[in-house]
Design a protein around this motif. Structure first.
Motif, PDB file in Angstrom:
ATOM      1  N   ASP B  22     -11.964   1.248  17.609  1.00  0.00           N
ATOM      2  CA  ASP B  22     -13.308   1.510  17.098  1.00  0.00           C
ATOM      3  C   ASP B  22     -13.517   0.593  15.897  1.00  0.00           C
ATOM      4  O   ASP B  22     -12.642  -0.220  15.582  1.00  0.00           O
ATOM      5  CB  ASP B  22     -13.417   3.001  16.703  1.00  0.00           C
ATOM      6  N   TYR B  23     -14.640   0.717  15.244  1.00  0.00           N
ATOM      7  CA  TYR B  23     -14.981  -0.010  14.027  1.00  0.00           C
ATOM      8  C   TYR B  23     -13.757  -0.075  13.098  1.00  0.00           C
ATOM      9  O   TYR B  23     -13.239   0.962  12.674  1.00  0.00           O
ATOM     10  CB  TYR B  23     -16.101   0.776  13.353  1.00  0.00           C
ATOM     11  N   ILE B  25     -12.411  -0.154   9.826  1.00  0.00           N
ATOM     12  CA  ILE B  25     -13.084   0.076   8.552  1.00  0.00           C
ATOM     13  C   ILE B  25     -12.240  -0.220   7.319  1.00  0.00           C
ATOM     14  O   ILE B  25     -12.775  -0.549   6.283  1.00  0.00           O
ATOM     15  CB  ILE B  25     -13.632   1.526   8.421  1.00  0.00           C
ATOM     16  N   ALA B  41     -12.567   3.673  12.696  1.00  0.00           N
ATOM     17  CA  ALA B  41     -13.453   4.787  12.348  1.00  0.00           C
ATOM     18  C   ALA B  41     -13.186   6.029  13.187  1.00  0.00           C
ATOM     19  O   ALA B  41     -13.498   7.145  12.788  1.00  0.00           O
ATOM     20  CB  ALA B  41     -14.909   4.344  12.505  1.00  0.00           C
ATOM     21  N   ALA B  42     -12.585   5.853  14.351  1.00  0.00           N
ATOM     22  CA  ALA B  42     -12.318   6.996  15.218  1.00  0.00           C
ATOM     23  C   ALA B  42     -11.071   7.773  14.780  1.00  0.00           C
ATOM     24  O   ALA B  42     -10.761   8.817  15.346  1.00  0.00           O
ATOM     25  CB  ALA B  42     -12.155   6.534  16.658  1.00  0.00           C
ATOM     26  N   ASP B  65     -12.406  13.770  13.598  1.00  0.00           N
ATOM     27  CA  ASP B  65     -13.713  13.188  13.302  1.00  0.00           C
ATOM     28  C   ASP B  65     -13.652  11.833  12.600  1.00  0.00           C
ATOM     29  O   ASP B  65     -14.673  11.276  12.239  1.00  0.00           O
ATOM     30  CB  ASP B  65     -14.615  14.127  12.477  1.00  0.00           C
ATOM     31  N   LEU B  68     -12.103   7.741   6.905  1.00  0.00           N
ATOM     32  CA  LEU B  68     -13.129   7.182   6.028  1.00  0.00           C
ATOM     33  C   LEU B  68     -12.553   6.191   5.029  1.00  0.00           C
ATOM     34  O   LEU B  68     -13.253   5.308   4.558  1.00  0.00           O
ATOM     35  CB  LEU B  68     -13.826   8.312   5.253  1.00  0.00           C
ATOM     36  N   GLU B 110     -13.726  10.087   0.821  1.00  0.00           N
ATOM     37  CA  GLU B 110     -14.387   8.789   0.962  1.00  0.00           C
ATOM     38  C   GLU B 110     -13.715   7.654   0.199  1.00  0.00           C
ATOM     39  O   GLU B 110     -13.976   6.491   0.489  1.00  0.00           O
ATOM     40  CB  GLU B 110     -15.853   8.901   0.552  1.00  0.00           C
ATOM     41  N   ARG B 335     -16.763  -4.934  12.961  1.00  0.00           N
ATOM     42  CA  ARG B 335     -17.432  -3.738  13.440  1.00  0.00           C
ATOM     43  C   ARG B 335     -17.076  -3.377  14.888  1.00  0.00           C
ATOM     44  O   ARG B 335     -17.135  -2.215  15.282  1.00  0.00           O
ATOM     45  CB  ARG B 335     -18.926  -4.048  13.286  1.00  0.00           C
TER      46      ARG B 335
END
Lengths: 450, 344
Positions: B22-23, B25, B41-42, B65, B68, B110, B335
């Motif tokens: 995924d993304y 991050i 991100a996953a 979820d 971050l 975060e 991304r």
């Protein structure tokens, strides 16, 4: 990489505590619409749907040092949406449920003022739920509830089971005066059709104009509608003497009584009313689905006939209320009066004492581009704080394409739309705001005409 | 994926590239540059051999979820991840097992940041910051900030810097005592400290840059950016600050009396807004990434606008650029989940 074509639509759900936001949200989530919806909630609701991604975030209002109110954004939305957009696979629609006390301005502005958000998400519409039992008290007392009405694209009049029909008609008339752009829906338990609240493209004007050629909800040329259940056979409408020597009428067949059907019927009848009326004299048969004008000049009671071929409900969309002429529907063979099943008063009496109001300017002709720009920038500079929403389309001299625009406070966005072609070139502008000087704004606009 | 080299010097030579799920991050090189750690991100973690790009170990959905934030320990084989599940996990680069799980009981994690000596880990969750030992024991937690904490950073003096709406706050790292508050009415979306920790620079939601000299508390603002300056980077000497906030890389010089009253250098090669900036650990090489996936390496020694050394691209918007500790390789995350390593 250009992702403008697949921006994720966002619907904002506002309304006072107890207006039914969570009920509507649960309804949206449980419906089989094939959308993967992410929900951002600002107050703890009871969203009980497993497959939805629900994120709880406390409202954070970020004002800027420059003091400009249109720069005020919602930090919580920027943060949560910023993280959500990194996982596009998980959802394709976002619903933001605000608190009852939320000011909708910063919520809407976030989608225009923040470049990262506006490049990934598009604001689809603002839905405001109204607790019809309590709204009259709330409107007097709080700016937030007034602003939630003023910003709305769709106003759901909820809990209608607790309020008399005549009061609802009055309430709707009052709220329409405040917001002439919004669509109204009535519901008991927030049971509204999903397509009436999602995918509205309310901020995407060329899309909205393809669906309907106007930003205004219709001004109804009829005051009253009554819906009756009928069987095959002959009926008569009897009328006593009343205030006028004639009355316009449309009889709609297959008119259902629910709110959406009633509004669809009304919209259809607005179009029929625009056609020339056929004059019907007493004792004649009224054609169905046509604009007629009943001749009421003779003295005493008058009768008009209606022939019904099947079991159906008929809607009488009448220029005046039934009361004014003591109008009744009678089944001819047994002389029984048919009771009215549902009635609706479209033009109700109410006082215009709200600070927040809306009005529209509609004018044929072309505009001088320079004068228009000067007028709009002055207007937004001086009155932007008081203008909540505006929308419109314009005919600019020398331009072959229609120009469409919309705005929130001082944020103005406009672009050329499709060519005028053979359509008559005209202008329509709708403003919603606080203490707007309609006369001065009209004059300012008219001075821009070529 | 196409790697194009526009400059004859071929400063950026292709190393290896791969995709995560995924993304991509966050992540970074481990302290000795032998491994590259990537989080998607996953909620997936991927530890790659830095030279070959082979996967040393991977684990999916370590945070329910999604992940971050991540922070790589500066001196040992540790790293930390934070997620939407309110948990922080401390990992060992060599092993798949968790060294420690810290559960804050909900809220999004975060931001994570290791102190420069590696002894402390700072965590932000909503309006609160927490400081833990490197082993994962709590030392202190703050009172609520004005708003959700947007950035964390450590000074050379073991002070923890935090930003939120309207304020930069410095805490004593050991005790949690507030040492300095710098106020500005704005949403501070990014933060960087100069290498000597005297200057703290923030990008603001209103498309400005605001900075303070901590010793005098004198503050200044740089405006004129069309977008939020969310990417910031100081060079090792603290003489140059590179900023995003547009399609150009804007470089301010803090030499002499600057940057007040001076004009910045504008580096123009990107066609889309800058998403990330990274000065090399040593020297004047600056790497920049943009929303269209372009990656440019600049040499600022010459202090002119013709300093673009090498231009290449990845598959989509560049999320992060990380220099290997020896500056001989650069990793780019994007991304689409692309992970690309270039030799420099």
């Amino acid at each position: 990489m250009d992702s403008s074509s697949n921006k994720v639509p966002v619907t904002i759900l506002t309304g006072f505590l107890g207006s039914g936001k969570t009920t509507l949200l649960n309804r949206i989530l449980s419906e089989q619409h094939g959308k993967r919806i992410a929900v951002i909630e600002n107050e703890f609701g009871e969203v009980g749907i497993d497959q939805a991604l629900v994120i709880n975030a406390e409202e954070e209002i970020f004002e800027m040092a420059n003091g400009c109110i249109c720069c005020t954004v919602r930090g919580d939305l920027i943060r949560v949406l910023g993280n959500l957009m990194k996982r596009r696979d998980k959802f394709d629609y976002v619903v933001v449920e605000t608190t009852g006390l939320a000011d909708p301005g910063p919520v809407a502005q976030t989608f225009f003022m923040d470049d990262e958000i506006s490049s990934e998400f598009s604001l689809d519409g603002i839905i405001t739920l109204v607790d019809t039992f309590h709204i009259n008290q709330q409107l007097g007392r709080s700016n937030e509830s007034t602003e939630q009405i003023a910003f709305a694209d769709v106003i759901v009049l909820n809990k209608t089971d607790l309020v008399k029909d005549s009061e609802l008609d009055n309430l709707e008339a009052r709220l329409r005066e405040m917001n002439k752009m919004a669509k109204f829906i009535r519901s008991e338990m927030a049971n509204v059709p999903i397509n009436s609240v999602l995918d509205k493209s309310a901020f995407n004007l060329d899309q909205a104009l393809i669906r309907r050629p106007t930003f205004l909800e219709p001004e109804y040329p009829f005051e009253w509608t009554g819906i009756y259940s009928t069987k095959p056979g002959k009926y008569k409408i009897i009328m006593s003497e009343g205030p006028d020597p004639s009355m316009s009428l449309v009889i709609e067949l297959d008119q259902n009584t629910d709110d959406v059907s009633l509004r669809n019927g009304a919209e259809h009848c607005v179009r029929l009313y625009a056609e020339d009326a056929e004059i019907i004299k007493p004792s004649e048969i009224i054609p169905k689905g046509k604009h007629v004008n009943l001749n009421l000049e003779s003295l005493g009671q008058k009768e008009f006939y209606v022939e019904i071929e099947k079991d159906t409900k008929i809607g009488l969309f009448a220029q005046h209320t039934a009361e004014e002429f003591n109008m009744k529907l009678i089944e001819v063979n047994n002389n029984d009066e048919v009771p009215v099943e549902v009635e609706r008063t479209w033009v109700a009496q109410h006082e215009h004492d709200d600070e927040v109001g809306s009005f529209s300017i509609e004018k044929d002709g072309d505009l001088d581009e320079q004068k228009l720009q000067a007028w709009i920038s002055k207007l937004l500079r001086e009155k932007g704080v008081d203008i909540f929403r505006m929308k419109g389309f314009l005919s600019i001299a020398g331009e072959s394409n229609r120009f469409v625009f919309q705005g929130v406070h001082m944020i103005f966005s406009g672009k050329p739309d499709r060519p005028w072609g053979s359509l008559p070139r005209r202008n329509q502008l709708v403003f919603i705001g606080r203490n707007l000087d309609e006369k001065e704004m009209r004059k300012g606009f008219e001075d821009c005409l070529v | 994926m196409s790697i194009m080299e526009t400059q004859p010097q071929k400063i950026l030579r292709s190393g290896w590239n791969t995709y995560v799920n995924d993304y991509a991050i966050s992540g970074g090189w481990n302290y000795n540059g032998e491994a590259l750690i990537i989080c998607d991100a996953a909620g997936g973690i991927y530890v790659f051999d830095g030279k070959s790009g082979e996967v040393i170990w991977t684990q999916r959905q370590v945070h329910e979820d999604g992940i971050l934030s991540a922070a790589i320990h500066p001196l040992t084989n540790r790293f930390a991840t934070g997620g939407q599940d309110g948990k922080i996990i401390i990992w060992n680069t060599h092993q798949k097992n968790k060294e420690k799980v810290i559960d804050l009981g909900g809220g999004w994690i975060e931001n994570l940041s290791w102190s420069q000596d590696g002894e402390m880990l700072a965590i932000s969750c909503s309006k609160t910051v927490y400081v833990y030992t490197k082993e994962g024991d709590e030392i202190w937690q703050s009172n609520n900030h004005n708003s959700t904490v947007s950035n964390l950073g450590w000074s050379i003096n073991k002070e923890l810097a935090t930003t939120c709406y309207g304020r930069v706050c410095f805490f004593d790292g050991m005790s949690g005592k507030v040492k300095q508050k710098l106020e500005w009415k704005g949403s501070l979306v990014s933060m960087v400290l100069s290498p000597n920790s005297d200057i703290v620079v923030c990008g603001s939601q209103d498309n400005t840059i605001h900075f303070w000299r901590r010793s005098t508390e004198q503050d200044s603002m740089m405006s004129g950016y069309p977008l939020k300056p969310s990417a910031l980077s100081f060079d090792e000497t603290g003489s140059y600050l590179a900023t995003g906030g547009s399609e150009e890389v804007t470089v301010w010089s803090f030499k002499g009396n600057g940057p007040e009253g001076t004009s910045p250098l504008s580096l123009k090669l990107h066609k889309k807004p800058i998403t990330t900036l990274a000065f090399a650990h040593r020297g004047m090489n600056l790497a920049s990434g943009s929303r269209d996936g372009a990656v440019v390496l600049w040499d600022l020694k010459s202090e002119n606008e013709e300093s673009g050394l090498s231009e290449t691209s990845v598959s989509d918007s560049v999320s992060k650029l990380y220099w290997r500790p020896d500056d001989k390789a650069l990793a780019g995350l994007d991304r689409q989940g692309g992970v690309t390593v270039w030799h420099v």
